[in-house]
Design an enzyme around this catalytic site. Sequence first.
Site, PDB file in Angstrom:
ATOM      1  N   LYS A 107       0.806  -1.218   0.000  1.00 55.60           N
ATOM      2  CA  LYS A 107       0.000   0.000   0.000  1.00 55.60           C
ATOM      3  C   LYS A 107       0.842   1.273   0.000  1.00 55.60           C
ATOM      4  O   LYS A 107       0.323   2.349  -0.266  1.00 55.60           O
ATOM      5  CB  LYS A 107      -0.953  -0.010   1.194  1.00 55.60           C
ATOM      6  CG  LYS A 107      -1.996  -1.121   1.089  1.00 55.60           C
ATOM      7  CD  LYS A 107      -3.015  -1.042   2.208  1.00 55.60           C
ATOM      8  CE  LYS A 107      -4.153  -2.023   2.007  1.00 55.60           C
ATOM      9  NZ  LYS A 107      -3.773  -3.416   2.280  1.00 55.60           N
TER      10      LYS A 107
HETATM   11  C1  LIG Z   1      -4.524  -4.494   1.724  1.00 50.30           C
HETATM   12  C2  LIG Z   1      -3.821  -5.799   1.657  1.00 50.30           C
HETATM   13  C3  LIG Z   1      -4.246  -6.842   0.795  1.00 50.30           C
HETATM   14  C4  LIG Z   1      -5.500  -6.738  -0.039  1.00 50.30           C
HETATM   15  O1  LIG Z   1      -5.368  -5.848  -1.103  1.00 50.30           O
HETATM   16  P1  LIG Z   1      -6.688  -5.343  -1.887  1.00 50.30           P
HETATM   17  O2  LIG Z   1      -6.182  -4.382  -2.888  1.00 50.30           O
HETATM   18  O3  LIG Z   1      -7.561  -4.709  -0.850  1.00 50.30           O
HETATM   19  O4  LIG Z   1      -7.327  -6.551  -2.485  1.00 50.30           O
HETATM   20  C5  LIG Z   1      -3.491  -8.002   0.736  1.00 50.30           C
HETATM   21  N1  LIG Z   1      -2.402  -8.165   1.511  1.00 50.30           N
HETATM   22  C6  LIG Z   1      -1.970  -7.200   2.353  1.00 50.30           C
HETATM   23  C7  LIG Z   1      -0.770  -7.453   3.178  1.00 50.30           C
HETATM   24  C8  LIG Z   1      -2.648  -5.987   2.459  1.00 50.30           C
HETATM   25  O5  LIG Z   1      -2.212  -5.042   3.314  1.00 50.30           O
END
Ligand SMILES: *Cc1c(COP(=O)(O)O)cnc(C)c1O
Length: 431
Positions: A107
Amino acid sequence: MNFYSLNKIAPNVSFKDAVIKGLAPDKGLYFPVKITPLSQEFLNNIEKFPNEEIAFEVIKQFVADEIPEKELKEIIDETLNFDFPLVSIEENIAALELFHGPTMAFKDVGARFMARCLGYFNKEEKTAKVTVLVATSGDTGGAVASGFLGVEGVDVVILYPSGKVSDVQEKQLTTLGQNITALEVNGTFDDCQAMVKRAFLDGELIANKNLTSANSINVARWLPQMFYFFFAYKQLKSKHKDLIFSVPSGNFGNICAGLMAHKLGLPVKHFIASTNINDIVPNYMETGIYTPKPSKQTISNAMDVGDPSNFVRILEIFKNDDAKLKKVLSSYSFTDKETQNAMREIKEKHHYIADPHGAVGYLGLKKYGIDPNAFGIFLETAHPVKFLNVVEPIIKETLELPKQIKEVIDKEKVSIKISKYLELKEFLLNS
Ligand SMILES: *Cc1c(COP(=O)(O)O)cnc(C)c1O
């Protein structure tokens, strides 16, 4: 005007307004009006370009001329100041590590890009101060806090459930100061989310504050996630194999970005959306019926989502044609037990420590099956130390803390405790 609302009532908006608003006034997600595939020449020569140039080529049509080329390139350079290595796991399987950024989860890319876009709009056009309001179950809060730290004209307010995020995650949210405030909510993640949703609908607040959201419904967080898929292709093109991506999915922003990359012409044979037992999309793929459910808690908790917001964007990419969708996308769900076994197997057979989310991605590749002409990539979405209490007992090993984590773990936590919506509202009105 580059973006329309998927609810088709609100007017089309520019990239800038889509970023500042987050969600359209009719509560729809914004989607690009036009998607122009990249030139074949660029894709054929992708290995000759640095990551920053690839990112610029990929994103520029969506930003259009709202950020001039020079500034957009600077934003991209600052966003991508870490590596995206592919680590070989088996002969035809590799992990794409997306966790080398400041908070060690994928993210970081979207949060850093969005923060810098908002910062640019504020500086150039003196938009009124924007307040980014975000509820987190763990990873989003840290990435947003770090991405927006010190960005002028933007205040960030993060709500997190007291006692329900990991120690590392809590420190990442609560130790930065400056324009970042952490509100520690006496309740669950669902309570935090409900308060945030209520704030976005509160007439008195909206009249006084420019509120926006920083989760993957925001186009500036969602679209830069396309970059990873191009970076992986760049590293794998010379193998001349059919590429299969498995994406551990919760809110389905990341996989949706992969499907957008495909729409831009990226040669990928198939995508797999791998989930934990929150199996709304795997069910949809089987039955054609979308049934949201309350989320269930799992060891891959960043994917505990019972109504994935970005799935409507995926349907839009395929113009709601399920036959076309199924040609490109499969979706499978796995239990915690299967995930734990996969983590053990990856460690024992392949000497790699996967986090629970990455392990779900690995399981997706195995279930789909990677034949000798294909090459499977699973996205490693977070560093295993972010989930220490889950990972260590499974792999029976103590993990060493990377420097990004050591830096925050001894800092002092600062948070404001709240229990009710009115406390949030008062805080926002007085800040
Ligand atoms: C947010 C997150 C996900 C999921 O991603 P999306 O884009 O919401 O499907 C998967 N793994 C981790 C470690 C995350 O922080």
